[in-house]
Design a protein around this motif. Structure first.
Motif, mmCIF file in Angstrom:
data_model
loop_
_atom_site.group_PDB
_atom_site.id
_atom_site.type_symbol
_atom_site.label_atom_id
_atom_site.label_comp_id
_atom_site.label_asym_id
_atom_site.label_seq_id
_atom_site.Cartn_x
_atom_site.Cartn_y
_atom_site.Cartn_z
ATOM 1 N N ILE A 214 5.443 -4.306 4.027
ATOM 2 C CA ILE A 214 6.137 -3.349 3.369
ATOM 3 C C ILE A 214 5.227 -3.017 2.170
ATOM 4 N N TYR A 215 5.362 -1.627 1.951
ATOM 5 C CA TYR A 215 4.648 -1.226 0.505
ATOM 6 C C TYR A 215 5.769 -0.858 -0.142
ATOM 7 N N VAL A 216 5.779 -1.222 -1.444
ATOM 8 C CA VAL A 216 6.804 -0.540 -2.427
ATOM 9 C C VAL A 216 6.389 0.150 -3.038
ATOM 10 N N MET A 217 6.828 1.464 -3.250
ATOM 11 C CA MET A 217 6.170 2.419 -4.187
ATOM 12 C C MET A 217 6.947 2.364 -5.561
ATOM 13 N N ILE A 224 1.371 2.521 -5.311
ATOM 14 C CA ILE A 224 1.645 1.304 -4.408
ATOM 15 C C ILE A 224 1.967 0.358 -5.641
ATOM 16 N N LYS A 225 3.261 -0.190 -5.784
ATOM 17 C CA LYS A 225 3.504 -1.110 -6.725
ATOM 18 C C LYS A 225 3.322 -2.694 -6.017
ATOM 19 N N ALA A 226 3.843 -2.915 -4.727
ATOM 20 C CA ALA A 226 3.440 -4.162 -4.330
ATOM 21 C C ALA A 226 3.352 -4.099 -2.848
ATOM 22 N N GLU A 227 2.793 -5.148 -2.245
ATOM 23 C CA GLU A 227 2.467 -5.125 -0.602
ATOM 24 C C GLU A 227 3.109 -6.484 -0.207
ATOM 25 N N ILE A 228 3.879 -6.554 0.614
ATOM 26 C CA ILE A 228 4.745 -7.774 1.116
ATOM 27 C C ILE A 228 4.569 -7.792 2.741
ATOM 28 N N THR A 229 4.030 -9.054 2.949
ATOM 29 C CA THR A 229 4.093 -9.304 4.321
ATOM 30 C C THR A 229 5.140 -10.144 4.701
ATOM 31 N N VAL A 230 5.751 -9.667 5.692
ATOM 32 C CA VAL A 230 6.954 -10.336 6.429
ATOM 33 C C VAL A 230 6.779 -11.286 7.280
ATOM 34 N N PRO A 231 7.012 -12.756 6.940
ATOM 35 C CA PRO A 231 6.465 -13.553 8.021
ATOM 36 C C PRO A 231 7.138 -13.938 9.165
ATOM 37 N N LEU A 232 8.491 -13.197 9.272
ATOM 38 C CA LEU A 232 9.211 -13.677 10.341
ATOM 39 C C LEU A 232 8.862 -13.394 11.631
ATOM 40 N N PRO A 233 8.963 -14.423 12.725
ATOM 41 C CA PRO A 233 8.462 -14.143 14.040
ATOM 42 C C PRO A 233 9.058 -13.056 14.563
ATOM 43 N N ARG A 234 8.460 -12.624 15.980
ATOM 44 C CA ARG A 234 8.858 -11.475 17.015
ATOM 45 C C ARG A 234 9.052 -12.337 17.983
ATOM 46 N N PRO A 235 10.035 -11.762 18.950
ATOM 47 C CA PRO A 235 11.148 -10.493 18.572
ATOM 48 C C PRO A 235 12.088 -10.943 17.385
ATOM 49 N N ARG A 236 12.289 -9.948 16.844
ATOM 50 C CA ARG A 236 13.329 -10.063 15.643
ATOM 51 C C ARG A 236 14.706 -10.038 16.130
ATOM 52 N N THR A 237 15.510 -11.008 15.806
ATOM 53 C CA THR A 237 17.076 -10.983 16.126
ATOM 54 C C THR A 237 17.878 -10.764 14.995
ATOM 55 N N PRO A 238 19.101 -10.086 15.272
ATOM 56 C CA PRO A 238 20.196 -9.871 14.140
ATOM 57 C C PRO A 238 20.449 -11.400 13.250
ATOM 58 N N GLU A 239 20.407 -12.342 14.123
ATOM 59 C CA GLU A 239 20.658 -13.909 13.227
ATOM 60 C C GLU A 239 19.391 -13.961 12.218
ATOM 61 N N MET A 240 18.426 -13.510 12.087
ATOM 62 C CA MET A 240 17.231 -13.727 11.269
ATOM 63 C C MET A 240 17.720 -13.256 10.006
#
Ligand SMILES: Nc1ncnc2c1ncn2[C@@H]1O[C@H](COP(=O)(O)OP(=O)(O)O)[C@@H](O)[C@H]1O
Ligand SMILES: [Mg+2]
Length: 290
Positions: A214-217, A224-240
């Motif tokens: 995610i890039y935050v503007m 670009i104010k920040a760049e954030i990596t999302v470490p959640l595995p795939r496939p994504r589920t609503p429980e996550m």
């Protein structure tokens, strides 16, 4: 055929030190400033930031609708020269042709590319099937719900087998429940296609649920104010979305965006002349007001 996995190594977006200045009836408006942004082949990247920070401008540049004033914007190493079927676009407002059936809408881009009628029909029906829309192939857009229209919009953008999918708040007009279902459908389709996605949203949870990064503007002019990596595995589920990792990311992003929203509101309030009423309109002052 469109359902094959993407060729490896294609669909890279490379934005370097890009700036955009609009001339709005003689007044120069700096919309975006010194943006560096990358989307790797097959990556899902979101762009998030306060209203008016230049998200749509940035996406429209990659789509080829707007030219940057400075810097470079490359897709697969080539400078963008106008729109192309290599880059599919989905907007917030449903941009389906109301006089065409669902299937004819999906076939439209293929027809423009000169694909034969029988092949167009097969491709459109395969994609509609993947999106659970085959039963509606002969319906017209005004017979569909908002969520279904937007699913058709996504299918239509994918029909020409683009390397890059550009989405500008595609679920912004949908109710919260439909929106979460659409997010799941999108991640599932994306996993099958492994296409690069640049996704604009101002919904924090949505950006985390969908993205690899995610890039935050900042507030306008957008940087670009920040760049954030999302470490959640795939496939994504609503429980996550209930996990501590997810909640920590929501909090981190909320903090970053709140600062920028306050900055954006501060300048709007100043422009609106609130200071004339003796109201303090620094970010802190506004923060106390909201
Ligand atoms: N064609 C245009 N002419 C003049 N100003 C524009 C034009 N397009 C966008 N802007 C201005 O650029 C800024 C960024 O707009 P936009 O990219 O739509 O922001 P966002 O999508 O983040 O809400 C805004 O101040 C907007 O008014
Ligand atoms: Mg926008």
């Amino acid at each position: 055929m469109s359902t094959k996995t993407n060729e490896p190594g294609r669909g890279a977006i490379d934005i370097n030190d890009m700036g955009v200045v609009f001339n709005a009836r003689g007044t120069m408006v700096e919309a975006v400033s010194s943006v560096d942004l990358k989307v790797r082949p097959g990556e899902f990247v979101s762009l998030i930031g306060p209203s008016g920070c230049g998200k749509s401008t940035l996406l429209n540049i990659v789509a080829g609708f707007v030219e940057p004033t400075s810097g470079s914007v490359l897709v697969d190493g080539k400078t963008i020269r106008g729109p192309s079927s290599d880059r599919g676009v989905v907007f917030q407002q449903y941009s389906l042709f109301p006089w065409l059936s669902v299937r004819k809408n999906v076939e439209f881009g293929l027809k423009m590319k000169g694909v034969a009628a029988s092949q167009r029909e097969t491709q459109a029906r395969t994609l509609l099937g993947l999106a659970g829309l085959l039963a509606f192939e002969n319906h017209y857009p005004d017979q569909l719900s908002g969520g279904m229209k937007q699913r058709v919009g996504i299918v239509r953008a994918l029909a020409t087998s683009p390397q890059v999918l550009l989405m500008d708040e595609p679920f912004g007009a949908l109710d919260a429940q439909t929106r979460t279902v659409m997010q799941e459908i999108l991640t599932n389709m994306w996993q099958q296609f492994r296409i690069s996605v640049l996704f604009v949203t101002h919904d924090i949870e949505e950006s985390i649920f969908l993205s690899d990064r995610i890039y935050v503007m900042t507030a306008r002019p957008g940087r670009i104010k920040a760049e954030i990596t999302v470490p959640l595995p795939r496939p994504r589920t609503p429980e996550m979305t209930y996990t501590p990792e997810f909640i920590a990311l929501v909090q981190q992003l909320k903090g970053l965006i709140r600062e920028e929203s306050l900055a954006a509101m501060g300048s709007e309030l100043k422009e609106g002349g609130l200071s004339g009423f003796g109201v303090e309109v620094g970010p802190k002052g506004v923060g106390e007001m909201v």
